[in-house]
Design a protein around this motif. Structure first.
Motif, PDB file in Angstrom:
ATOM      1  N   CYS A  81      48.526 -42.754  38.958  1.00  0.00           N
ATOM      2  CA  CYS A  81      47.572 -41.647  38.779  1.00  0.00           C
ATOM      3  C   CYS A  81      46.535 -41.679  39.903  1.00  0.00           C
ATOM      4  O   CYS A  81      45.942 -42.723  40.172  1.00  0.00           O
ATOM      5  N   LEU A  83      43.734 -40.143  39.906  1.00  0.00           N
ATOM      6  CA  LEU A  83      42.368 -39.977  39.394  1.00  0.00           C
ATOM      7  C   LEU A  83      41.749 -41.329  39.032  1.00  0.00           C
ATOM      8  O   LEU A  83      40.592 -41.587  39.323  1.00  0.00           O
ATOM      9  N   CYS A  84      42.526 -42.206  38.373  1.00  0.00           N
ATOM     10  CA  CYS A  84      41.994 -43.523  37.977  1.00  0.00           C
ATOM     11  C   CYS A  84      42.634 -44.670  38.752  1.00  0.00           C
ATOM     12  O   CYS A  84      42.108 -45.770  38.784  1.00  0.00           O
ATOM     13  N   HIS A  93      48.910 -38.960  29.979  1.00  0.00           N
ATOM     14  CA  HIS A  93      47.887 -39.766  30.648  1.00  0.00           C
ATOM     15  C   HIS A  93      46.824 -38.841  31.266  1.00  0.00           C
ATOM     16  O   HIS A  93      45.625 -39.035  31.065  1.00  0.00           O
ATOM     17  N   CYS A  98      43.495 -40.759  30.642  1.00  0.00           N
ATOM     18  CA  CYS A  98      42.964 -41.271  31.907  1.00  0.00           C
ATOM     19  C   CYS A  98      41.449 -41.500  31.830  1.00  0.00           C
ATOM     20  O   CYS A  98      40.729 -40.674  31.267  1.00  0.00           O
TER      21      CYS A  98
END
Ligand SMILES: [Zn+2]
Length: 206
Positions: A81, A83-84, A93, A98
């Protein structure tokens, strides 16, 4: 001699198939055709913004090109991912397990849902599909859900294409502003049961 003609994409409109795409006509077609499932009415509601509803509908059918699906066909791609950077990217997720997207989701709707607040996709879908809540509460929740899905997916795409990350607080501010504009418009249009929806939104800010 063959008479070759170029292939063109045809879109189904009110008066049959035609080569130009009309968001409005496609929206009306999907609204009619795409609602037999239980969550249909939670997505295709009358005050929805078509581009947000459309993206949420694709997500609900788990047809977004999330990395878990891409890596299924294309082994070796990095499916982390963006984003994280701490888990595999899947639909569930991103929306909203997330640690990045869950904060946007929580800030927007926890004041509405309180104890019923959840980050679980299936539970959220159930919440937006039943309309046992007050109408302005249901509409605020449905709208916040769709704009969150749209915003997170757009931010994810930008990061994947190398754009610099937008800070959470900025995303949150823009999203909240877009929701307030929409609710204000609904209130001005005098939609039944929505005369104090903007005040309701303000009262649910944490
Ligand atoms: Zn993540």
């Amino acid at each position: 001699m063959s008479t070759e003609t170029e292939d063109v994409d045809l879109w189904r409109g009110k008066t049959g198939f035609k080569p130009c795409f009309s968001t409005n006509e496609t929206w009306l077609q999907i609204r009619k055709l795409g609602t037999p499932c239980a969550w249909g009415k939670g997505i295709w509601f009358s005050q929805a913004t078509p581009k947000f509803a459309f993206m949420t509908w694709i997500a609900a059918r788990n047809r977004l090109a999330t990395m878990d699906r891409i890596s299924y066909w294309n082994q070796g791609v990095d499916s982390t991912c963006v984003l994280c950077k701490a888990a595999q990217e899947t639909r569930n997720h991103l929306f909203f397990q997330c640690t990045f997207s869950s904060q946007l989701w929580e800030q927007l709707v926890k004041g509405i849902l309180r104890n019923a607040h959840t980050q679980n996709w299936d539970d959220i879908i159930e919440l937006i599909s039943v309309s046992t809540m007050e109408r302005k509460k249901t509409l605020s929740l449905r709208y916040a859900f769709q704009i969150s899905v749209y915003t997170i997916w757009r931010e994810r795409n930008k990061r994947r294409h190398g754009d610099s990350p937008m800070p959470l607080q900025v995303l949150l501010k823009l999203t909240d502003k877009a929701i307030r504009n929409k609710l204000s418009l609904i209130q001005k249009k005098r939609v039944k049961g929505m005369d104090t929806i903007l005040q309701f939104w303000f009262s649910t800010r944490l």
